[in-house]
Design a protein around this motif. Structure first.
Motif, PDB file in Angstrom:
ATOM      1  N   LEU A 105      18.212  94.485  44.017  1.00  0.00           N
ATOM      2  CA  LEU A 105      18.617  93.418  44.942  1.00  0.00           C
ATOM      3  C   LEU A 105      17.651  92.236  44.859  1.00  0.00           C
ATOM      4  O   LEU A 105      18.085  91.076  44.779  1.00  0.00           O
ATOM      5  N   VAL A 106      16.354  92.518  44.862  1.00  0.00           N
ATOM      6  CA  VAL A 106      15.347  91.448  44.896  1.00  0.00           C
ATOM      7  C   VAL A 106      15.335  90.647  43.597  1.00  0.00           C
ATOM      8  O   VAL A 106      15.271  89.416  43.607  1.00  0.00           O
ATOM      9  N   PHE A 107      15.411  91.359  42.461  1.00  0.00           N
ATOM     10  CA  PHE A 107      15.307  90.667  41.165  1.00  0.00           C
ATOM     11  C   PHE A 107      16.678  90.370  40.548  1.00  0.00           C
ATOM     12  O   PHE A 107      16.835  89.382  39.827  1.00  0.00           O
ATOM     13  N   GLY A 108      17.647  91.208  40.807  1.00  0.00           N
ATOM     14  CA  GLY A 108      18.950  91.029  40.176  1.00  0.00           C
ATOM     15  C   GLY A 108      19.858  90.061  40.906  1.00  0.00           C
ATOM     16  O   GLY A 108      20.628  89.343  40.273  1.00  0.00           O
ATOM     17  N   PHE A 109      19.760  90.008  42.241  1.00  0.00           N
ATOM     18  CA  PHE A 109      20.669  89.143  42.984  1.00  0.00           C
ATOM     19  C   PHE A 109      20.417  87.650  42.733  1.00  0.00           C
ATOM     20  O   PHE A 109      21.380  86.889  42.521  1.00  0.00           O
ATOM     21  N   PRO A 110      19.167  87.157  42.743  1.00  0.00           N
ATOM     22  CA  PRO A 110      18.973  85.701  42.544  1.00  0.00           C
ATOM     23  C   PRO A 110      19.251  85.237  41.116  1.00  0.00           C
ATOM     24  O   PRO A 110      19.480  84.046  40.896  1.00  0.00           O
ATOM     25  N   ALA A 111      19.218  86.155  40.139  1.00  0.00           N
ATOM     26  CA  ALA A 111      19.330  85.749  38.731  1.00  0.00           C
ATOM     27  C   ALA A 111      20.619  84.970  38.437  1.00  0.00           C
ATOM     28  O   ALA A 111      20.560  83.886  37.838  1.00  0.00           O
ATOM     29  N   PRO A 112      21.817  85.453  38.826  1.00  0.00           N
ATOM     30  CA  PRO A 112      23.031  84.665  38.536  1.00  0.00           C
ATOM     31  C   PRO A 112      23.092  83.353  39.302  1.00  0.00           C
ATOM     32  O   PRO A 112      23.687  82.381  38.807  1.00  0.00           O
ATOM     33  N   ILE A 200      30.106  83.537  37.508  1.00  0.00           N
ATOM     34  CA  ILE A 200      31.447  82.948  37.655  1.00  0.00           C
ATOM     35  C   ILE A 200      31.693  82.536  39.108  1.00  0.00           C
ATOM     36  O   ILE A 200      32.232  81.463  39.381  1.00  0.00           O
ATOM     37  N   ILE A 201      31.288  83.389  40.038  1.00  0.00           N
ATOM     38  CA  ILE A 201      31.512  83.106  41.466  1.00  0.00           C
ATOM     39  C   ILE A 201      30.803  81.812  41.861  1.00  0.00           C
ATOM     40  O   ILE A 201      31.385  80.935  42.517  1.00  0.00           O
ATOM     41  N   TYR A 202      29.551  81.678  41.437  1.00  0.00           N
ATOM     42  CA  TYR A 202      28.754  80.519  41.853  1.00  0.00           C
ATOM     43  C   TYR A 202      29.192  79.248  41.112  1.00  0.00           C
ATOM     44  O   TYR A 202      29.151  78.159  41.696  1.00  0.00           O
ATOM     45  N   LEU A 203      29.603  79.389  39.860  1.00  0.00           N
ATOM     46  CA  LEU A 203      30.123  78.216  39.138  1.00  0.00           C
ATOM     47  C   LEU A 203      31.419  77.725  39.789  1.00  0.00           C
ATOM     48  O   LEU A 203      31.651  76.507  39.876  1.00  0.00           O
ATOM     49  N   ALA A 204      32.244  78.657  40.252  1.00  0.00           N
ATOM     50  CA  ALA A 204      33.472  78.253  40.964  1.00  0.00           C
ATOM     51  C   ALA A 204      33.126  77.556  42.272  1.00  0.00           C
ATOM     52  O   ALA A 204      33.756  76.564  42.650  1.00  0.00           O
ATOM     53  N   ALA A 205      32.102  78.075  42.968  1.00  0.00           N
ATOM     54  CA  ALA A 205      31.690  77.445  44.232  1.00  0.00           C
ATOM     55  C   ALA A 205      31.114  76.052  43.983  1.00  0.00           C
ATOM     56  O   ALA A 205      31.294  75.141  44.807  1.00  0.00           O
ATOM     57  N   LEU A 206      30.442  75.879  42.855  1.00  0.00           N
ATOM     58  CA  LEU A 206      29.851  74.567  42.539  1.00  0.00           C
ATOM     59  C   LEU A 206      30.912  73.500  42.331  1.00  0.00           C
ATOM     60  O   LEU A 206      30.695  72.315  42.623  1.00  0.00           O
ATOM     61  N   THR A 207      32.053  73.885  41.809  1.00  0.00           N
ATOM     62  CA  THR A 207      33.123  72.897  41.580  1.00  0.00           C
ATOM     63  C   THR A 207      33.691  72.360  42.891  1.00  0.00           C
ATOM     64  O   THR A 207      34.372  71.324  42.882  1.00  0.00           O
ATOM     65  N   ALA A 208      33.463  73.078  43.989  1.00  0.00           N
ATOM     66  CA  ALA A 208      34.006  72.633  45.286  1.00  0.00           C
ATOM     67  C   ALA A 208      33.100  71.612  45.982  1.00  0.00           C
ATOM     68  O   ALA A 208      33.484  71.069  47.023  1.00  0.00           O
ATOM     69  N   VAL A 241      25.766  83.945  50.629  1.00  0.00           N
ATOM     70  CA  VAL A 241      25.658  84.861  51.773  1.00  0.00           C
ATOM     71  C   VAL A 241      26.650  86.010  51.645  1.00  0.00           C
ATOM     72  O   VAL A 241      26.297  87.181  51.869  1.00  0.00           O
ATOM     73  N   ILE A 242      27.886  85.707  51.266  1.00  0.00           N
ATOM     74  CA  ILE A 242      28.909  86.760  51.149  1.00  0.00           C
ATOM     75  C   ILE A 242      28.516  87.781  50.080  1.00  0.00           C
ATOM     76  O   ILE A 242      28.596  88.996  50.303  1.00  0.00           O
ATOM     77  N   THR A 243      28.093  87.296  48.911  1.00  0.00           N
ATOM     78  CA  THR A 243      27.722  88.239  47.841  1.00  0.00           C
ATOM     79  C   THR A 243      26.446  89.011  48.207  1.00  0.00           C
ATOM     80  O   THR A 243      26.298  90.166  47.813  1.00  0.00           O
TER      81      THR A 243
END
Length: 322
Positions: A105-112, A200-208, A241-243
Motif C-alpha cells: 500500500l505504502v510503496f505500490g499505491f502512489p506509483a501509478p 489508466i484510472i488516473y489518466l482518465a481522471a486527468l482528462t476531466a 481517494v476512491i482507489t
C-alpha cells in the motif's frame, strides 16, 4: 396537531389498491424492459457465482466430512476459529500478511499516481504512447511467468542482477533465500507488473480537468510544480481517494498465487502469509472447515478495514464509496 402527508392523494390511493399497484409495476417493466433484460445476465452471474456459494460458509461451524456432505456433518460451533487464534503460528502469519500488505500500500499505491502525473507532463505524444504501451504489457503476463522471471533474474548462478553485481566486484547473492529481502522483491515485482495498468484510472481522471485552470495558472506565472500541486492533484483527488479506500480493504488480501510461487521453506519467516497457510491446511491437508474459517475471518477483517476507511474519508474529504 394534525399531520400532513407528503404523498399525493392519487398516489396514496394507487399504493393502497393492489391491482393498480400491479398495473404500475407492469407499466414500469414495459417502459424499461430493454434495460432490465440487459441487466439480467449480470444479476444472474452474481446470484449464481457470488452469492449462492456463500451458503458453503456454514462448514466453518461444522466438522465437515466429505462423505457425509455439508448438512449431515456435525456442528462444532467456533471450534476452528478458536483453533486458529490459539495456533502458535497465528501472530507470525498475521504479522507477515499485514506487513506485506502495508508495504504494497505504502510503496505500490502512489506509483501509478506519480506515473500518470509524469505522463501528463510529457509533450511528445509518441514518447507518451510508447511509455504507456511498455508499462501496460507486464499486466497481461501471468503470475507464473512473472514469478519465474523474478527467480531467474535473481538467480545466484547466471542471474542478470548477480551478473551486474559481479561487474562491481560484489559476490553472488542468493536473493530468494534471504528472508529479509522477500518483501522488497515482492513489492517491486507488483509495482512493475501493475503500474501501467493502474495509471489508466488516473489518466482518465486527468482528462476531466478543465484546461482553463492551467491557462489561468500560466497567466499567474505558476511553475510546473505549482500547477501539479494546485491544479492536477486536486483534479484527480476523488479518484485517488476512491482507489485508496479499495486498496486499504485489500491490505490483508494478498494474492495467494504469486506469493506461493515465489516462496520456499528458507524464507517462510517472512514469506508465509495467511492465504498460503490456508492453502496448506485446506487443500493439502484436507481440513476444509479450518481453512474456510480462516478465510472467513480474513474477509471480515477486510470488510472492517474498507468500512473504516470509507467512513474516515467521508468525514474528512466528503468523498466515499457510499
Amino acid at each position: 396537531m394534525a399531520q400532513t402527508s407528503v404523498v399525493p392523494d392519487n398516489l396514496r390511493e394507487e399504493l393502497k389498491d393492489p391491482y393498480r399497484r400491479q398495473g404500475r409495476l407492469l407499466r414500469t417493466w414495459n417502459h424499461n424492459k430493454t434495460l432490465w433484460l440487459l441487466f439480467l445476465p449480470c444479476l444472474l452471474y452474481y446470484l449464481i457465482f457470488r452469492y449462492a456459494p456463500m451458503f458453503g460458509l456454514v462448514i466453518t461451524f461444522k466438522d465437515y466430512n466429505l462423505f457425509k456432505g455439508i448438512w449431515a456433518s456435525d456442528w462444532v460451533g467456533f471450534k476452528y476459529y478458536r483453533m486458529f487464534f490459539e495456533n502458535p503460528d497465528f501472530w507470525p502469519l498475521m504479522k507477515n500478511t499485514l506487513l506485506l500488505g502495508l508495504y504494497k500500500l505504502v510503496f505500490g499505491f502512489p506509483a501509478p499516481v506519480i506515473l500518470a502525473i509524469l505522463l501528463n507532463e510529457v509533450r511528445k505524444a509518441a514518447f507518451k504512447k510508447f511509455v504507456q504501451t511498455v508499462s501496460y504489457l507486464p499486466h497481461f503476463i501471468s503470475n507464473v511467468i512473472v514469478a519465474s522471471m523474478v527467480i531467474m533474474f535473481l538467480s545466484p548462478t547466471g542471474g542478470l542482477i548477480n551478473n551486474l553485481l559481479g561487474t562491481f566486484g560484489i559476490g553472488p547473492v542468493n536473493f530468494m533465500n534471504e528472508p529479509g529481502m522477500f518483501r522488497g522483491i515482492y513489492v517491486l515485482s507488483e509495482i512493475w507488473q501493475h503500474i501501467g495498468w493502474e495509471t489508466i484510472i488516473y489518466l482518465a481522471a486527468l482528462t476531466a480537468i478543465d484546461p482553463q485552470l492551467y491557462e489561468a495558472a500560466d497567466m499567474d506565472g505558476a511553475s510546473r510544480m505549482r500547477k501539479i500541486w494546485h491544479v492536477t492533484l486536486p483534479g484527480i483527488s476523488p479518484a485517488i481517494v476512491i482507489t485508496l479506500i479499495l486498496n486499504i480493504g485489500k491490505v490483508l488480501e494478498i494474492g495467494f498465487e504469486k506469493v506461493f510461487l515465489m516462496q520456499n521453506p528458507a524464507i517462510y519467516d517472512t514469506a508465509d502469509i495467511i492465504s498460503t497457510y490456508v492453502y496448506r491446511v485446506g487443500m493439502e491437508q484436507g481440513n476444509f472447515s479450518y481453512g474456510a474459517s480462516i478465510d472467513l475471518f480474513m474477509g471480515i477483517i477486510s470488510l472492517i478495514f474498507i468500512y473504516s476507511a470509507n467512513y474516515i474519508s467521508r468525514r474528512v474529504s466528503e468523498t466515499s464509496l457510499w
